[in-house]
Write an enzyme that holds these catalytic residues in place. Sequence first.
Site, short mmCIF file in Angstrom:
data_model
loop_
_atom_site.label_atom_id
_atom_site.label_comp_id
_atom_site.label_asym_id
_atom_site.label_seq_id
_atom_site.Cartn_x
_atom_site.Cartn_y
_atom_site.Cartn_z
CG HIS A 1 12.04 18.01 -15.90
ND1 HIS A 1 12.50 18.11 -14.60
CD2 HIS A 1 10.76 17.59 -15.81
CE1 HIS A 1 11.54 17.76 -13.76
NE2 HIS A 1 10.47 17.44 -14.47
CD GLU B 1 6.72 15.81 -11.25
OE1 GLU B 1 5.94 16.05 -12.18
OE2 GLU B 1 7.95 15.81 -11.38
CG HIS C 1 6.36 17.70 -16.97
ND1 HIS C 1 5.40 17.24 -16.11
CD2 HIS C 1 7.50 17.69 -16.26
CE1 HIS C 1 5.95 16.98 -14.94
NE2 HIS C 1 7.22 17.24 -15.01
CG HIS D 1 9.61 12.73 -14.06
ND1 HIS D 1 9.18 13.00 -15.34
CD2 HIS D 1 9.40 13.88 -13.36
CE1 HIS D 1 8.72 14.25 -15.40
NE2 HIS D 1 8.85 14.80 -14.21
ZN LIG Z 1 8.58 16.70 -13.58
#
Ligand SMILES: [Zn+2]
Length: 236
Positions: free
Chosen positions: A95, A74, A163, A93
Site C-alpha cells: 500500500h 491476506e 487498497h 502486496h
Molecule cells: Zn492489503
Amino acid sequence: MTDPRHLVATANRLLNNEGVLDAFGHVSLRHPDRPDRYFLAVAKAPPLVGPQDVIEHDLDSEPVEPAPGRLCSERVLHGAIYRSRPDVMAVCHHHAPAIMPFCISDIPLEPVNQLGGTFGAAVAVWDSHDAFGDTNLLVTRQDEADSVAASLGAGWTVLMKRHGALVAGRSLKELVFRAVHGCDNARALATARAMGGHVSPLTEGERALTAELREAPVARCWDYWIDRLDRAGRVP
Ligand SMILES: [Zn+2]
C-alpha cells in the site's frame, strides 16, 4: 544468500527501506524445489521480519509447518497468483503512498519513464466492489484472491482500488526491481500531474521495448539496495 527464508526476510526489509512496505504489506517467494509451495512471513511489520518468521505454505495458502505467530491475513493472494501463473516466482502486496493516489482516482498509472516500462503494457485495475460489494477491503477469501489473479492476467502489476497494489516477478530480484521502480514512476507521474503540465507517457512501442527486464540492471539494483540496507544496519 540462497536460503529462501533469509531471502524473504531480506526482501521485506529492503522493500521497507525503499518505501514500498511500511507496517503492512508482504512479500513471498515460491519454493525453489517445490512449485506447489511458497514462503511468506507471519503477520509482522516488514522491517522486523527475520528468517525465523518465514514459513512454508501450500497453494491453498495453508501453512505446512508450525507458525511462530498469527498467519498473514491476506496470504490467499500469494497462493492464488502462484497457482494461476506458473512463471511467477515472487509476489508482493503493498500500500505504498506513491501508488495510493492512483488507487483512489481515475488517473491511470502509466509508465512515464524507462524503468516505469517494467509495469508492462498496461497496469490492470481490480475493484473488489465489482464482484463482492461492500467488504473491509482486505483480501482474505480464496474467491477474492482468484479474482485479483484473473485481473493480473499475464501482466505484472495490478492496482487494487482503495487498497493498494499487487506486483509479481519471475524472480525475487525482478519483483523487487519492479516494485521499487514502479513506485518511483508513480511518484514522478503524480508530481508532474500536480505541476499541472501535459504528461506524455511512454508510447505503445516504448512500452513494448522497455517491458522486458534484463538481468544485469536487475542485479545491479538489488546490490545497490542491499548496500543501502547494510548501511542502515538492517540486513537480517
Ligand atoms: Zn492489503
